[in-house]
Design a protein around this motif. Structure first.
Motif, PDB file in Angstrom:
ATOM      1  N   ASP A   1      -6.805   8.744   3.649  1.00  0.00           N
ATOM      2  CA  ASP A   1      -6.000   7.557   3.929  1.00  0.00           C
ATOM      3  C   ASP A   1      -6.903   6.325   3.980  1.00  0.00           C
ATOM      4  O   ASP A   1      -8.129   6.431   4.179  1.00  0.00           O
ATOM      5  CB  ASP A   1      -5.271   7.713   5.270  1.00  0.00           C
ATOM      6  CG  ASP A   1      -4.080   6.761   5.369  1.00  0.00           C
ATOM      7  OD1 ASP A   1      -3.789   6.053   4.382  1.00  0.00           O
ATOM      8  OD2 ASP A   1      -3.440   6.728   6.435  1.00  0.00           O
ATOM      9  N   LEU A   2      -6.307   5.168   3.766  1.00  0.00           N
ATOM     10  CA  LEU A   2      -6.986   3.876   3.870  1.00  0.00           C
ATOM     11  C   LEU A   2      -6.060   2.955   4.651  1.00  0.00           C
ATOM     12  O   LEU A   2      -4.925   2.702   4.222  1.00  0.00           O
ATOM     13  CB  LEU A   2      -7.279   3.304   2.477  1.00  0.00           C
ATOM     14  CG  LEU A   2      -8.013   1.958   2.456  1.00  0.00           C
ATOM     15  CD1 LEU A   2      -9.404   2.098   3.038  1.00  0.00           C
ATOM     16  CD2 LEU A   2      -8.091   1.410   1.038  1.00  0.00           C
ATOM     17  N   ARG A   3      -6.528   2.455   5.788  1.00  0.00           N
ATOM     18  CA  ARG A   3      -5.702   1.622   6.656  1.00  0.00           C
ATOM     19  C   ARG A   3      -6.359   0.267   6.846  1.00  0.00           C
ATOM     20  O   ARG A   3      -7.582   0.137   6.733  1.00  0.00           O
ATOM     21  CB  ARG A   3      -5.493   2.304   8.011  1.00  0.00           C
ATOM     22  CG  ARG A   3      -4.905   3.705   7.900  1.00  0.00           C
ATOM     23  CD  ARG A   3      -4.948   4.436   9.225  1.00  0.00           C
ATOM     24  NE  ARG A   3      -4.521   5.830   9.099  1.00  0.00           N
ATOM     25  CZ  ARG A   3      -4.609   6.722  10.068  1.00  0.00           C
ATOM     26  NH1 ARG A   3      -5.119   6.364  11.253  1.00  0.00           N
ATOM     27  NH2 ARG A   3      -4.197   7.956   9.878  1.00  0.00           N
TER      28      ARG A   3
ATOM     29  N   ARG B   1       2.154   1.914  -3.210  1.00  0.00           N
ATOM     30  CA  ARG B   1       1.057   2.098  -4.168  1.00  0.00           C
ATOM     31  C   ARG B   1       1.154   1.093  -5.317  1.00  0.00           C
ATOM     32  O   ARG B   1       1.049   1.429  -6.496  1.00  0.00           O
ATOM     33  CB  ARG B   1       1.039   3.522  -4.719  1.00  0.00           C
ATOM     34  CG  ARG B   1       0.858   4.562  -3.615  1.00  0.00           C
ATOM     35  CD  ARG B   1       0.458   5.877  -4.174  1.00  0.00           C
ATOM     36  NE  ARG B   1       0.329   6.886  -3.130  1.00  0.00           N
ATOM     37  CZ  ARG B   1      -0.125   8.098  -3.305  1.00  0.00           C
ATOM     38  NH1 ARG B   1      -0.523   8.480  -4.496  1.00  0.00           N
ATOM     39  NH2 ARG B   1      -0.194   8.952  -2.333  1.00  0.00           N
TER      40      ARG B   1
ATOM     41  N   MET C   1       0.834  -1.209   0.000  1.00  0.00           N
ATOM     42  CA  MET C   1       0.000   0.000   0.000  1.00  0.00           C
ATOM     43  C   MET C   1       0.864   1.252   0.000  1.00  0.00           C
ATOM     44  O   MET C   1       0.593   2.213  -0.726  1.00  0.00           O
ATOM     45  CB  MET C   1      -0.928  -0.004   1.222  1.00  0.00           C
ATOM     46  CG  MET C   1      -2.081  -0.971   1.112  1.00  0.00           C
ATOM     47  SD  MET C   1      -3.013  -1.088   2.662  1.00  0.00           S
ATOM     48  CE  MET C   1      -3.538   0.599   2.856  1.00  0.00           C
TER      49      MET C   1
ATOM     50  N   TYR D   1      -7.248   2.316  -2.670  1.00  0.00           N
ATOM     51  CA  TYR D   1      -6.206   3.047  -1.928  1.00  0.00           C
ATOM     52  C   TYR D   1      -5.607   4.158  -2.790  1.00  0.00           C
ATOM     53  O   TYR D   1      -5.426   5.289  -2.335  1.00  0.00           O
ATOM     54  CB  TYR D   1      -5.126   2.063  -1.499  1.00  0.00           C
ATOM     55  CG  TYR D   1      -3.985   2.681  -0.756  1.00  0.00           C
ATOM     56  CD1 TYR D   1      -4.099   3.018   0.587  1.00  0.00           C
ATOM     57  CD2 TYR D   1      -2.777   2.948  -1.389  1.00  0.00           C
ATOM     58  CE1 TYR D   1      -3.063   3.594   1.281  1.00  0.00           C
ATOM     59  CE2 TYR D   1      -1.724   3.539  -0.705  1.00  0.00           C
ATOM     60  CZ  TYR D   1      -1.872   3.845   0.631  1.00  0.00           C
ATOM     61  OH  TYR D   1      -0.830   4.431   1.305  1.00  0.00           O
TER      62      TYR D   1
ATOM     63  N   LYS E   1      -5.777   8.393  -2.237  1.00  0.00           N
ATOM     64  CA  LYS E   1      -4.560   9.202  -2.160  1.00  0.00           C
ATOM     65  C   LYS E   1      -4.502  10.240  -3.275  1.00  0.00           C
ATOM     66  O   LYS E   1      -3.954  11.331  -3.091  1.00  0.00           O
ATOM     67  CB  LYS E   1      -3.325   8.297  -2.231  1.00  0.00           C
ATOM     68  CG  LYS E   1      -3.092   7.477  -0.970  1.00  0.00           C
ATOM     69  CD  LYS E   1      -2.776   8.387   0.205  1.00  0.00           C
ATOM     70  CE  LYS E   1      -2.430   7.610   1.449  1.00  0.00           C
ATOM     71  NZ  LYS E   1      -2.116   8.498   2.584  1.00  0.00           N
TER      72      LYS E   1
END
Length: 486
Positions: A466-468, A442, A439, A455, A459
């Motif tokens: 954000d993506l967690r 990317r 991630m 994701y 961005k």
């Protein structure tokens, strides 16, 4: 003699001027030393004592305010401690010498120095204690009373210090009144002498410099047509002027070279802009690929369920399933917007989960809790359904007893928070670390087109978005969206 001045070196000319200035300064320094010696014997000490008294008042007042704020809010403890340290240092600086002060001021300083350690210990005890400590309120008010006592003694010390030192100041006041006239009488011949030497130095050195300044202004305007500067000096200044003339011609050629490089850099910039546009189109193509992604196994299983339901039921469930499936197809294939309302995205998730419940029955359940107005907040289109699908396919379906998908939505500090959690099989720590690493880079090489593109789109669309992902093997997986709403 005039010719000799032109041939003398600049070092010699400046040396004569420096000798004259140093001579004048020595006379001035001797006089200043006398004045300083006369005044510093008492006046400097007066200012120092008054300054310490003022610092003490200021430190005590500031500490009192910081202490009151800390007691009320239990906040900014570090600032309170710094304020206390400053007060400690100033109390230590208070002079306590009976030979240089009267008995009343000595008594005040002695009282402050002896009472302050007691106050400091009690103050620190309050800072380190909790609200529920015994006699907390009573101890706090004791501290307030001691603070007022110290501030009052500090004010009285200031008054006594000013009064005591006023007599010393009165003795020197007459001298200070005459001081400007004395300084003027001493400095006048010094100033006249320095002005004379400066005029001589200007005639010998500054005239060529002024000529170079005039030509430099034209050079700054990109004009190099001025004639070369001609001076009579045969010293370092003459060498400098000759070098300046050569530099002017070299600069003209350099400017021409820079203009050619600028044109080349413009071409490179245009190429870079074209590259950025191509990358943008590539991201859009990836998004289109995501929207067109349909899981064949999902379609096959859904169609089988629809066929079986048509044989066993009156067709009501079959109608609902076909409607839900049609909504998903329509949304995934005909939605061109980069962002859609949360209401629309959750509607597709509900349709998808309806189909999965028909497929898995009681093995699958879901819950959606939203604390925002779904029709007024926006998220990237086609972002929740792929995550929910991953939860079903890779998490819950592999668990014999099934599981649950939970979606939570809330807004805080102009940031939309979305959690998609499942009670599936989760993933190992090694797999989770690998997923997070990809991630950050990317890359979609090992994390799947769906998750990777979601994701990337977050961005690309939001600077602070954000993506967690979090997971625990055998128990759960959580995907956490952070989407700005400004």
């Amino acid at each position: 003699m005039k010719r000799k001045n032109f041939n003398q070196s600049i070092k010699y000319k400046i040396g004569i001027f420096i000798i004259a200035v140093i001579s004048a300064l020595i006379v001035d320094i001797c006089f200043d030393f006398f004045v300083v010696e006369y005044t510093s014997s008492g006046f400097g000490e007066i200012l120092k004592e008054i300054s310490v008294c003022y610092e003490l008042q200021d430190a005590l007042t500031n500490e009192k305010a910081q202490f009151a704020y800390y007691i009320k809010n239990r906040d900014k403890k570090e600032e309170l401690l710094k304020s206390c340290e400053r007060t400690d240092e100033i109390v230590d600086k208070l002079p306590l010498d009976l030979s240089h002060m009267d008995t009343e001021r000595y008594a005040r300083v002695w009282s402050i120095k002896n009472s302050y350690p007691v106050y400091a210990d009690k103050r620190q005890e309050i800072i380190d204690s909790d609200y529920d400590a015994n006699d907390f309120i009573e101890k706090v008010y004791d501290i307030y009373e001691m603070q007022d006592y110290l501030i009052e003694y500090g004010e009285r010390l200031m008054d006594i210090t000013l009064s005591e030192n006023n007599e010393v100041y009165q003795k020197q006041e007459k001298f200070f009144k005459r001081l400007p006239f004395i300084i003027g009488i001493v400095l006048l011949p010094i100033i006249v002498w320095i002005i004379y030497m400066a005029i001589r130095l200007q005639a010998l050195i500054l005239a060529p410099i002024n000529k170079m300044v005039e030509v430099s202004k034209n050079i700054a305007k990109n004009r190099f047509c001025d004639r070369d500067i001609d001076v009579k000096n045969k010293d370092e200044m003459g060498d400098l002027v000759n070098a300046f003339n050569k530099m002017k011609h070299a600069t003209a050629g350099y400017i021409t070279s820079l203009e050619e490089r600028y044109e080349l850099s413009e071409l490179l910039h245009k190429e870079a802009m074209e590259k950025m546009k191509m990358e943008k189109r590539l991201n859009e193509a990836r998004f289109d690929l995501l929207k067109s992604q349909i899981n064949p196994h999902f379609l096959f299983n859904t169609l089988n369920i629809i066929a079986a339901s048509a044989n066993l039921e009156d067709a009501k469930d079959t109608e609902d399933m076909i409607r839900a499936l049609g909504n998903i197809f329509r949304y995934s294939l005909k939605t061109d917007e980069k962002q859609v309302s949360l209401e629309r995205e959750l509607s597709i998730v509900k349709d998808y989960m309806y189909i999965q419940k028909m497929r898995f029955g009681d093995r699958v359940s879901y819950e959606i809790v939203s604390k925002v107005e779904d029709d007024k907040v926006y998220i990237p289109s086609f972002s929740l359904q792929p995550i929910v699908e991953n939860a079903i396919v890779h998490g819950i379906s592999k668990k014999e007893e099934g599981g649950k998908v939970v979606i939570r939505v809330w807004e805080k500090d102009e940031m939309l928070h979305i959690i998609v959690a499942d009670t599936g099989v989760g993933m190992s720590g090694e797999r989770l670390s690998e997923l997070r690493d990809f991630m950050k880079k990317r890359s979609t090489a090992k994390i799947g087109i769906g998750f990777g593109n979601i994701y990337k789109r977050i961005k690309n669309i939001y600077k602070t978005g954000d993506l967690r992902i979090y997971s625990k093997e055998g128990k759960m997986t959580v995907v956490y969206f952070l989407i700005p709403q400004v």
